[in-house]
Design a protein around this motif. Structure first.
Motif, mmCIF file in Angstrom:
data_model
loop_
_atom_site.group_PDB
_atom_site.id
_atom_site.type_symbol
_atom_site.label_atom_id
_atom_site.label_comp_id
_atom_site.label_asym_id
_atom_site.label_seq_id
_atom_site.Cartn_x
_atom_site.Cartn_y
_atom_site.Cartn_z
ATOM 1 N N GLN A 1 0.843 -1.174 0.000
ATOM 2 C CA GLN A 1 0.000 0.000 0.000
ATOM 3 C C GLN A 1 0.889 1.239 0.000
ATOM 4 N N GLU A 2 0.527 2.164 -0.880
ATOM 5 C CA GLU A 2 1.324 3.384 -0.962
ATOM 6 C C GLU A 2 0.924 4.375 0.118
ATOM 7 N N GLN A 3 1.887 5.107 0.602
ATOM 8 C CA GLN A 3 1.628 6.240 1.486
ATOM 9 C C GLN A 3 2.088 7.505 0.772
ATOM 10 N N LEU A 4 1.259 8.527 0.884
ATOM 11 C CA LEU A 4 1.561 9.799 0.230
ATOM 12 C C LEU A 4 1.660 10.890 1.284
ATOM 13 N N VAL A 5 2.704 11.690 1.205
ATOM 14 C CA VAL A 5 2.894 12.788 2.141
ATOM 15 C C VAL A 5 3.083 14.072 1.354
ATOM 16 N N GLU A 6 2.155 15.008 1.573
ATOM 17 C CA GLU A 6 2.228 16.302 0.903
ATOM 18 C C GLU A 6 2.934 17.318 1.795
ATOM 19 N N SER A 7 3.512 18.317 1.155
ATOM 20 C CA SER A 7 4.112 19.432 1.877
ATOM 21 C C SER A 7 4.105 20.646 0.966
ATOM 22 N N SER B 1 5.645 6.579 -0.767
ATOM 23 C CA SER B 1 6.521 5.594 -0.140
ATOM 24 C C SER B 1 5.708 4.336 0.143
ATOM 25 N N GLY B 2 6.385 3.361 0.750
ATOM 26 C CA GLY B 2 5.722 2.100 1.028
ATOM 27 C C GLY B 2 5.843 1.155 -0.148
ATOM 28 N N THR B 3 4.940 0.200 -0.226
ATOM 29 C CA THR B 3 4.935 -0.758 -1.325
ATOM 30 C C THR B 3 4.197 -0.141 -2.504
ATOM 31 N N ASP C 1 9.504 13.631 -10.238
ATOM 32 C CA ASP C 1 10.835 13.033 -10.174
ATOM 33 C C ASP C 1 10.577 11.541 -9.986
ATOM 34 N N SER C 2 10.632 10.794 -11.066
ATOM 35 C CA SER C 2 10.272 9.382 -11.011
ATOM 36 C C SER C 2 11.189 8.587 -10.092
ATOM 37 N N ALA C 3 12.455 8.973 -10.047
ATOM 38 C CA ALA C 3 13.407 8.254 -9.200
ATOM 39 C C ALA C 3 13.046 8.388 -7.729
ATOM 40 N N LYS C 4 12.396 9.491 -7.387
ATOM 41 C CA LYS C 4 12.024 9.739 -5.996
ATOM 42 C C LYS C 4 10.548 9.481 -5.737
ATOM 43 N N ASN C 5 9.822 9.018 -6.760
ATOM 44 C CA ASN C 5 8.370 8.816 -6.622
ATOM 45 C C ASN C 5 7.701 10.053 -6.046
ATOM 46 N N THR C 6 8.086 11.193 -6.566
ATOM 47 C CA THR C 6 7.606 12.474 -6.055
ATOM 48 C C THR C 6 6.992 13.284 -7.193
ATOM 49 N N TYR D 1 -4.911 17.875 -2.298
ATOM 50 C CA TYR D 1 -4.642 16.466 -2.039
ATOM 51 C C TYR D 1 -3.847 15.855 -3.188
ATOM 52 N N CYS D 2 -2.912 15.021 -2.822
ATOM 53 C CA CYS D 2 -2.139 14.261 -3.800
ATOM 54 C C CYS D 2 -2.830 12.910 -4.020
ATOM 55 N N ASN D 3 -2.784 12.437 -5.238
ATOM 56 C CA ASN D 3 -3.387 11.153 -5.576
ATOM 57 C C ASN D 3 -2.415 10.324 -6.396
ATOM 58 N N LEU D 4 -2.419 9.031 -6.144
ATOM 59 C CA LEU D 4 -1.600 8.090 -6.926
ATOM 60 C C LEU D 4 -2.503 6.975 -7.422
ATOM 61 N N LEU D 5 -2.444 6.699 -8.703
ATOM 62 C CA LEU D 5 -3.178 5.603 -9.317
ATOM 63 C C LEU D 5 -2.156 4.544 -9.708
#
Length: 116
Positions: free
Chosen positions: A1-7, A25-27, A72-77, A94-98
């Motif tokens: 499960q992915e975790q997303l942290v915004e700043s 981050s995460g899986t 930045d794909s290398a940083k998943n950001t 809000y950030c979203n990841l699909l």
């Protein structure tokens, strides 16, 4: 499960700029797309900008020419550079990841307030 942290949210005067960041981050089961959404008080959550794994971008008409999404794909950001901010941009962003399985993850949100 992915975790997303915004700043990067905060208070800014009209005409000012802010840059939001979202780190995953995460899986991570592959990323099909990442994006930014916003929700203002009393309104529904709306899409602001998205970027696909292929690099294609899409913007809401209200932010075209003012906001830029990048990654930045290398940083998943993923980033959202916001310029020429207006009071109507005030919202929780809000950030979203699909991911590649079609599952969607959300960040906790970051407040952006545009006011003099």
């Amino acid at each position: 499960q992915e975790q997303l942290v915004e700043s990067g949210g905060g208070l800014v005067q009209p005409g000012g700029s802010l840059r939001l960041s979202c780190a995953a981050s995460g899986t991570i089961f592959g990323i099909n797309a990442m994006g930014w959404y916003r929700q203002a008080p009393g309104k529904q959550r709306e899409s602001v900008a998205t970027i696909t794994k292929g690099g294609s971008t899409n913007y809401a008409d209200s932010v075209k020419g003012r906001f830029t999404i990048s990654r930045d794909s290398a940083k998943n950001t993923v980033y959202l550079q916001m310029a020429s901010l207006m009071p109507e941009d005030t919202a929780v962003y809000y950030c979203n990841l699909l991911n590649s399985f079609g599952s969607s993850s959300w960040g906790q949100g970051t407040q952006v307030t545009v006011s003099s």
